[in-house]
Design a protein around this motif. Structure first.
Motif, PDB file in Angstrom:
ATOM      1  N   UNK A  49       0.836  -1.205   0.000  1.00 31.80           N
ATOM      2  CA  UNK A  49       0.000   0.000   0.000  1.00 31.80           C
ATOM      3  C   UNK A  49       0.864   1.246   0.000  1.00 31.80           C
ATOM      4  N   UNK A  50       1.956   1.227   0.736  1.00 33.60           N
ATOM      5  CA  UNK A  50       2.846   2.381   0.776  1.00 33.60           C
ATOM      6  C   UNK A  50       3.443   2.649  -0.603  1.00 33.60           C
ATOM      7  N   UNK A  51       3.899   1.594  -1.263  1.00 32.32           N
ATOM      8  CA  UNK A  51       4.429   1.747  -2.621  1.00 32.32           C
ATOM      9  C   UNK A  51       3.376   2.224  -3.607  1.00 32.32           C
ATOM     10  N   UNK A  97      -5.390   1.152  -5.122  1.00 29.92           N
ATOM     11  CA  UNK A  97      -4.808   2.220  -4.302  1.00 29.92           C
ATOM     12  C   UNK A  97      -4.087   3.246  -5.171  1.00 29.92           C
ATOM     13  N   UNK A  98      -3.351   2.764  -6.155  1.00 31.24           N
ATOM     14  CA  UNK A  98      -2.616   3.678  -7.027  1.00 31.24           C
ATOM     15  C   UNK A  98      -3.574   4.522  -7.857  1.00 31.24           C
ATOM     16  N   UNK A  99      -4.661   3.924  -8.308  1.00 33.88           N
ATOM     17  CA  UNK A  99      -5.645   4.645  -9.107  1.00 33.88           C
ATOM     18  C   UNK A  99      -6.397   5.688  -8.279  1.00 33.88           C
ATOM     19  N   UNK A 100      -6.747   5.329  -7.044  1.00 33.40           N
ATOM     20  CA  UNK A 100      -7.565   6.215  -6.200  1.00 33.40           C
ATOM     21  C   UNK A 100      -6.762   7.223  -5.390  1.00 33.40           C
ATOM     22  N   UNK A 101      -5.449   7.091  -5.367  1.00 32.61           N
ATOM     23  CA  UNK A 101      -4.628   7.898  -4.449  1.00 32.61           C
ATOM     24  C   UNK A 101      -4.805   9.398  -4.605  1.00 32.61           C
ATOM     25  N   UNK A 102      -5.081   9.875  -5.798  1.00 28.56           N
ATOM     26  CA  UNK A 102      -5.266  11.319  -5.979  1.00 28.56           C
ATOM     27  C   UNK A 102      -6.736  11.694  -6.146  1.00 28.56           C
ATOM     28  N   UNK A 103      -7.624  10.712  -5.947  1.00 28.39           N
ATOM     29  CA  UNK A 103      -9.050  10.970  -6.110  1.00 28.39           C
ATOM     30  C   UNK A 103      -9.808  10.996  -4.781  1.00 28.39           C
ATOM     31  N   UNK A 104      -9.307  10.252  -3.817  1.00 31.39           N
ATOM     32  CA  UNK A 104      -9.994  10.139  -2.527  1.00 31.39           C
ATOM     33  C   UNK A 104      -9.026  10.416  -1.385  1.00 31.39           C
ATOM     34  N   UNK A 105      -9.583  10.613  -0.216  1.00 31.72           N
ATOM     35  CA  UNK A 105      -8.777  10.769   0.988  1.00 31.72           C
ATOM     36  C   UNK A 105      -8.016   9.450   1.221  1.00 31.72           C
ATOM     37  N   UNK A 106      -6.803   9.521   1.759  1.00 32.37           N
ATOM     38  CA  UNK A 106      -5.920   8.360   1.857  1.00 32.37           C
ATOM     39  C   UNK A 106      -6.538   7.196   2.633  1.00 32.37           C
ATOM     40  N   UNK A 107      -7.163   7.480   3.743  1.00 28.29           N
ATOM     41  CA  UNK A 107      -7.738   6.402   4.551  1.00 28.29           C
ATOM     42  C   UNK A 107      -8.856   5.681   3.796  1.00 28.29           C
ATOM     43  N   UNK A 108      -9.652   6.422   3.074  1.00 24.18           N
ATOM     44  CA  UNK A 108     -10.714   5.818   2.269  1.00 24.18           C
ATOM     45  C   UNK A 108     -10.124   4.998   1.123  1.00 24.18           C
ATOM     46  N   UNK A 109      -9.061   5.489   0.521  1.00 22.29           N
ATOM     47  CA  UNK A 109      -8.357   4.750  -0.530  1.00 22.29           C
ATOM     48  C   UNK A 109      -7.863   3.414  -0.002  1.00 22.29           C
TER      49      UNK A 109
END
Length: 177
Positions: A49-51, A97-109
């Motif tokens: 997830x971090x990567x 996670x990579x797709x959503x990382x700039x679309x949603x808040x991190x915890x929700x991602x």
């Protein structure tokens, strides 16, 4: 969420470090003498997830695929039948996670990624059981049913700690510029 631009060399080095962490963390969990801690904390998921949040998609996928494979090569865990399903799960986890990382808040991602990854794991396992004509006995059904509740501590820990680790990582990476 802060983003940083990394060169391919930097991304490769960070990916290698995260894969190594994904091998060492399960070893630490196994020091307890049981696999229950590993099933509960899902130590391979943290570096994936971090990567996925820090790096470009191709590196996130490499981390997701190589981490369980390296664990299997070095320790025999996850065992070969489960290796395929866990690799698929981590791959889905990384992609989402990579797709959503700039679309949603991190915890929700993190939460959505985990739910979709675990969902694909269960669906793939059921699909293989069905096409192989196997009967879903009580043990298999119980293990499928427990796939989500047993891993709730891992979800909680990741939702709490990944944003902190991510922010610290971004700060460290930006300070070197």
């Amino acid at each position: 969420m802060q983003f940083i631009r990394l060169s391919n060399t930097q991304s490769t080095v960070i990916s290698s470090l995260l894969i190594a962490i994904g091998v060492v963390l399960p070893m630490i969990c196994q020091l307890t003498g049981t696999n229950a801690i590993g099933r509960m904390l899902l130590p391979m998921f943290l570096p994936v997830i971090l990567g996925s949040l820090l790096l470009p998609r191709k590196f996130a996928i490499i981390i997701a695929l190589m981490t369980p494979i390296m664990n299997n090569i070095l320790k025999g865990l996850p065992p070969v039948p489960l290796l395929y399903f866990i690799t698929l799960e981590l791959g889905i986890y990384a992609l989402v996670a990579n797709f959503l990382r700039d679309k949603l808040q991190m915890r929700l991602t993190i939460l959505i990624s985990f739910i979709l990854g675990r969902g694909f794991y269960i669906i793939a396992l059921l699909f293989v059981v069905k096409i192989m004509g196997l009967h879903i006995d009580n043990v298999l059904f119980y293990s499928l049913l427990m796939a989500v509740p047993v891993s709730i501590p891992a979800i909680i820990l990741q939702i709490i700690f990944v944003p902190m680790i991510y922010n610290k990582s971004v700060m460290v990476l930006n300070s070197g510029r």
